[in-house]
Scaffold this motif. Structure first.
Motif, PDB file in Angstrom:
ATOM      1  N   GLY A   5      19.489  17.548   4.816  1.00 39.17           N
ATOM      2  CA  GLY A   5      19.398  17.527   3.544  1.00 39.17           C
ATOM      3  C   GLY A   5      20.261  18.128   2.587  1.00 39.17           C
ATOM      4  O   GLY A   5      20.592  17.675   1.641  1.00 39.17           O
ATOM      5  N   LEU A   6      20.758  19.117   2.941  1.00 41.86           N
ATOM      6  CA  LEU A   6      21.579  19.996   1.985  1.00 41.86           C
ATOM      7  C   LEU A   6      23.060  19.307   2.047  1.00 41.86           C
ATOM      8  O   LEU A   6      23.823  19.154   1.072  1.00 41.86           O
ATOM      9  CB  LEU A   6      21.784  21.616   2.510  1.00 41.86           C
ATOM     10  N   VAL A   7      23.583  18.907   3.171  1.00 36.82           N
ATOM     11  CA  VAL A   7      24.717  18.235   3.269  1.00 36.82           C
ATOM     12  C   VAL A   7      24.781  17.126   2.440  1.00 36.82           C
ATOM     13  O   VAL A   7      25.870  16.538   1.559  1.00 36.82           O
ATOM     14  CB  VAL A   7      25.155  17.875   4.732  1.00 36.82           C
ATOM     15  N   MET A   8      23.692  16.216   2.610  1.00 35.50           N
ATOM     16  CA  MET A   8      23.707  14.960   1.841  1.00 35.50           C
ATOM     17  C   MET A   8      23.638  15.100   0.592  1.00 35.50           C
ATOM     18  O   MET A   8      24.035  14.428  -0.537  1.00 35.50           O
ATOM     19  CB  MET A   8      22.420  14.064   2.384  1.00 35.50           C
ATOM     20  N   LEU A   9      22.877  16.204  -0.151  1.00 37.56           N
ATOM     21  CA  LEU A   9      22.613  16.686  -1.380  1.00 37.56           C
ATOM     22  C   LEU A   9      23.900  16.931  -2.103  1.00 37.56           C
ATOM     23  O   LEU A   9      24.338  16.752  -3.212  1.00 37.56           O
ATOM     24  CB  LEU A   9      21.651  17.435  -1.736  1.00 37.56           C
ATOM     25  N   TYR A  10      24.831  17.938  -1.271  1.00 40.46           N
ATOM     26  CA  TYR A  10      26.125  18.096  -1.822  1.00 40.46           C
ATOM     27  C   TYR A  10      27.151  17.190  -1.844  1.00 40.46           C
ATOM     28  O   TYR A  10      27.927  17.113  -2.989  1.00 40.46           O
ATOM     29  CB  TYR A  10      26.555  19.191  -0.799  1.00 40.46           C
ATOM     30  N   PHE A  11      27.051  15.961  -1.022  1.00 40.05           N
ATOM     31  CA  PHE A  11      27.773  15.005  -1.117  1.00 40.05           C
ATOM     32  C   PHE A  11      27.409  14.105  -2.439  1.00 40.05           C
ATOM     33  O   PHE A  11      28.212  13.709  -3.067  1.00 40.05           O
ATOM     34  CB  PHE A  11      27.661  14.003   0.104  1.00 40.05           C
ATOM     35  N   THR A  12      25.987  13.812  -2.533  1.00 43.07           N
ATOM     36  CA  THR A  12      25.532  13.163  -3.692  1.00 43.07           C
ATOM     37  C   THR A  12      26.001  13.818  -4.914  1.00 43.07           C
ATOM     38  O   THR A  12      26.348  13.230  -5.899  1.00 43.07           O
ATOM     39  CB  THR A  12      23.882  12.941  -3.717  1.00 43.07           C
ATOM     40  N   ALA A  13      25.822  15.248  -5.056  1.00 42.29           N
ATOM     41  CA  ALA A  13      26.282  15.886  -6.171  1.00 42.29           C
ATOM     42  C   ALA A  13      28.044  15.732  -6.348  1.00 42.29           C
ATOM     43  O   ALA A  13      28.385  15.655  -7.529  1.00 42.29           O
ATOM     44  CB  ALA A  13      26.051  17.505  -6.136  1.00 42.29           C
ATOM     45  N   GLY A  14      28.516  15.523  -5.374  1.00 41.67           N
ATOM     46  CA  GLY A  14      30.106  15.155  -5.656  1.00 41.67           C
ATOM     47  C   GLY A  14      30.207  13.806  -5.840  1.00 41.67           C
ATOM     48  O   GLY A  14      31.255  13.797  -7.130  1.00 41.67           O
ATOM     49  N   LEU A  15      29.428  12.960  -5.810  1.00 43.46           N
ATOM     50  CA  LEU A  15      29.538  11.497  -6.572  1.00 43.46           C
ATOM     51  C   LEU A  15      29.111  11.404  -7.797  1.00 43.46           C
ATOM     52  O   LEU A  15      29.646  11.174  -8.629  1.00 43.46           O
ATOM     53  CB  LEU A  15      28.543  10.591  -5.667  1.00 43.46           C
TER      54      LEU A  15
END
Length: 221
Positions: free
Chosen positions: A93-103
């Motif tokens: 969840g944290l990795v995916m949220l971090y990736f989404t925040a980058g987008l």
């Protein structure tokens, strides 16, 4: 044990897509500067909830317990895998949220750019996830996912809204006494309040795991 956790992930391919789309909603909800500090903490907790509930529901619907118990796997190992899996869900969840925040930072979206993830996000996410597992799994192994659905809903709502309520009360000056105590402890040992809370949650988590192992080992499938 690793295979049991992998199994829970492989049967939830659709959940990954749901989580990715839900992250954009999360970033919008917590875009206010007052609540931005909770973005990664709540993201980790909520995604864990989504994976946990989906895995539990699928296991019950497909009678996975009966199939797994027929294999040379200790029931205590099955329980332990469930307890460990929540932290795997949290990391995902944290990795995916971090990736989404980058987008969000790259794409021209009407969402405030979130801050970077920090160590306290991981620590408090892990503490909340462990506390949720502590409450949920003994009831799940005793009564099943259908019977614990109401509890899971209350857990979800509590973890989603409680931080906002606390921040609002703090901003309104209604938690001055509690904040003064925490600040006075922090003046002595900056790490003490968080460390004590972590020890308490970890102790409850381990006790809960032993209780769940006892319940599941004695259960007729």
């Amino acid at each position: 044990m690793i295979h049991l956790i992998t199994k829970d992930l492989l049967i939830q391919k659709k959940t990954f897509l749901v989580v990715f789309l839900y992250n954009f909603f999360m970033l919008m909800v917590f875009s206010n500067e007052v609540f931005q500090g909770f973005i990664y903490i709540m993201g980790g907790v909520i995604v864990t909830y989504m994976f946990l509930i989906t895995a539990s529901t699928n296991d019950e619907k497909n009678n996975s317990d009966i199939l797994i118990s027929s294999m040379p796997v200790l029931r205590s190992s099955i329980v332990t895998a469930k307890y460990i899996a929540v932290f795997v869900y949290m990391v995902i969840g944290l990795v995916m949220l971090y990736f989404t925040a980058g987008l969000v930072n790259i794409l021209p979206l009407p969402i405030a750019a979130p801050r970077s993830i920090i160590g306290s996000d991981i620590y408090f996410s892990a503490a909340l996830v462990a506390f949720a597992a502590t409450l949920y799994y003994p009831l799940y192994f005793r009564f099943g996912s259908a019977a614990t659905r109401t509890l899971s809903i209350f857990l979800f709502l509590g973890f989603f809204f409680l931080p906002r309520i606390i921040v609002e009360q703090y901003m309104a000056g209604n938690l001055v006494f509690a904040v003064d105590i925490i600040n006075s402890l922090s003046d002595v040992f900056n790490w003490l309040p968080g460390a004590l809370a972590g020890v308490v949650v970890l102790t409850l988590y381990l006790v809960s795991m032993k209780i769940s192992q006892g319940i599941y080992s004695a259960k007729d499938l």
